[in-house]
Write a protein that holds these residues in place. Structure first.
Motif, short mmCIF file in Angstrom:
data_model
loop_
_atom_site.label_atom_id
_atom_site.label_comp_id
_atom_site.label_asym_id
_atom_site.label_seq_id
_atom_site.Cartn_x
_atom_site.Cartn_y
_atom_site.Cartn_z
N ASN A 15 -23.48 20.34 25.56
CA ASN A 15 -23.71 20.69 24.16
C ASN A 15 -24.84 19.89 23.51
O ASN A 15 -24.91 19.80 22.29
CB ASN A 15 -22.40 20.53 23.38
CG ASN A 15 -21.42 21.63 23.72
OD1 ASN A 15 -21.81 22.70 24.19
ND2 ASN A 15 -20.15 21.36 23.52
N THR A 16 -25.76 19.38 24.32
CA THR A 16 -26.91 18.66 23.76
C THR A 16 -28.03 19.60 23.32
O THR A 16 -29.09 19.14 22.91
CB THR A 16 -27.49 17.62 24.75
OG1 THR A 16 -27.80 18.28 25.98
CG2 THR A 16 -26.53 16.47 24.96
N ARG A 27 -31.15 17.55 21.94
CA ARG A 27 -30.91 16.14 21.58
C ARG A 27 -31.43 15.16 22.61
O ARG A 27 -31.44 13.96 22.38
CB ARG A 27 -29.41 15.91 21.37
CG ARG A 27 -28.88 16.61 20.14
CD ARG A 27 -27.51 16.15 19.75
NE ARG A 27 -27.51 14.72 19.46
CZ ARG A 27 -26.43 13.97 19.50
NH1 ARG A 27 -25.26 14.50 19.84
NH2 ARG A 27 -26.49 12.69 19.22
N LEU A 28 -31.86 15.66 23.77
CA LEU A 28 -32.40 14.78 24.80
C LEU A 28 -33.91 14.88 24.94
O LEU A 28 -34.50 14.23 25.80
CB LEU A 28 -31.73 15.08 26.15
CG LEU A 28 -30.21 14.92 26.21
CD1 LEU A 28 -29.69 15.30 27.59
CD2 LEU A 28 -29.79 13.52 25.82
N ARG A 54 -31.45 15.51 31.70
CA ARG A 54 -31.78 16.86 31.19
C ARG A 54 -31.71 17.89 32.31
O ARG A 54 -31.17 18.99 32.13
CB ARG A 54 -33.17 16.87 30.56
CG ARG A 54 -33.22 16.39 29.14
CD ARG A 54 -34.54 16.74 28.45
NE ARG A 54 -35.70 16.33 29.20
CZ ARG A 54 -36.34 15.17 29.05
NH1 ARG A 54 -35.91 14.31 28.15
NH2 ARG A 54 -37.39 14.88 29.77
N ALA A 55 -32.27 17.56 33.47
CA ALA A 55 -32.24 18.50 34.61
C ALA A 55 -30.80 18.77 35.05
O ALA A 55 -30.45 19.91 35.37
CB ALA A 55 -33.06 17.94 35.77
N LYS A 61 -25.40 23.99 33.18
CA LYS A 61 -25.35 25.23 32.40
C LYS A 61 -25.51 26.44 33.31
O LYS A 61 -24.79 27.43 33.18
CB LYS A 61 -26.45 25.24 31.33
CG LYS A 61 -26.17 24.33 30.17
CD LYS A 61 -27.30 24.41 29.17
CE LYS A 61 -26.99 23.60 27.94
NZ LYS A 61 -27.91 23.88 26.85
N ALA A 62 -26.47 26.36 34.23
CA ALA A 62 -26.69 27.46 35.17
C ALA A 62 -25.47 27.66 36.07
O ALA A 62 -25.10 28.80 36.39
CB ALA A 62 -27.94 27.20 36.00
N LEU A 63 -24.83 26.58 36.47
CA LEU A 63 -23.61 26.69 37.29
C LEU A 63 -22.49 27.36 36.51
O LEU A 63 -21.80 28.24 37.04
CB LEU A 63 -23.17 25.30 37.77
CG LEU A 63 -24.00 24.73 38.90
CD1 LEU A 63 -23.78 23.23 39.02
CD2 LEU A 63 -23.67 25.43 40.21
N VAL A 64 -22.30 26.96 35.27
CA VAL A 64 -21.27 27.58 34.43
C VAL A 64 -21.54 29.07 34.26
O VAL A 64 -20.62 29.89 34.29
CB VAL A 64 -21.18 26.88 33.06
CG1 VAL A 64 -20.29 27.66 32.09
CG2 VAL A 64 -20.65 25.45 33.22
#
Length: 172
Positions: A15-16, A27-28, A54-55, A61-64
């Motif tokens: 959630n950043t 946020r990063l 960040r990576a 996110k891509a996994l989810v």
């Protein structure tokens, strides 16, 4: 660290990139903001590799979303192991990770633990038009849809109610 706190770390990392007033914010991205985020989640001033963090976030996110393979987490898990900590009550297993990517490693391990113990419980908020946040569904029925019932949940329910009323008024 406990699994619960690492679930919190995983969710915080995912959630950043919230959507604020219609604009996605990272946020990063800013070094000062990133250092503040790292301090907030470590309680100290460690030298986390923010680019790797960040990576790792983007990979998670891509996994989810089902758009990546778990092997994409390899950089976050480089040099990571578990070590035994023996105490009066038995053996605890502690994550041992290089200091420069301890948060990335903990988030990756938390994602994997949830993937095994609670498949499908990490997901995007159902308010995809206005929200870019994720949630971890701890409900018994696995039916949570929104990052926040007070925010997105109320907006989505109000929107559906308005649409139903609009349809019933326009029917002959």
């Amino acid at each position: 660290m406990s699994q619960t706190s690492d679930e919190g770390l995983l969710l915080a990392l995912l959630n950043t990139t919230p959507t604020v007033e219609g604009v996605r914010v990272d946020r990063l991205a800013d070094p000062e903001d990133a250092r503040a985020w790292v301090r907030e989640h470590t309680g100290g001033d460690i030298q986390e590799d923010v680019a790797l963090l960040r990576a790792t976030r983007d990979t998670l996110k891509a996994l989810v979303d089902g758009e990546a393979e778990a092997t994409a987490l390899a950089p976050a898990l480089d040099g990571v192991s578990y070590r035994a900590a023996i105490g009066d009550t038995g053996i605890d297993w502690e994550l041992a990770a290089p200091a420069e990517h301890a948060l990335a490693a903990r988030a990756a391990v938390a994602w994997d633990a949830l993937r095994h113990s609670a498949p499908g419980r990490v997901r995007r908020c159902g308010n995809t038009e206005e929200c870019s946040l994720f949630l971890i569904d701890h409900s018994k029925s696995n039916s949570a849809r929104w990052c926040s019932m007070a925010g997105c949940g109320n907006r989505m329910k109000a929107r559906r109610h308005y649409e139903r009323r609009k349809r019933t008024r326009s029917e002959p």
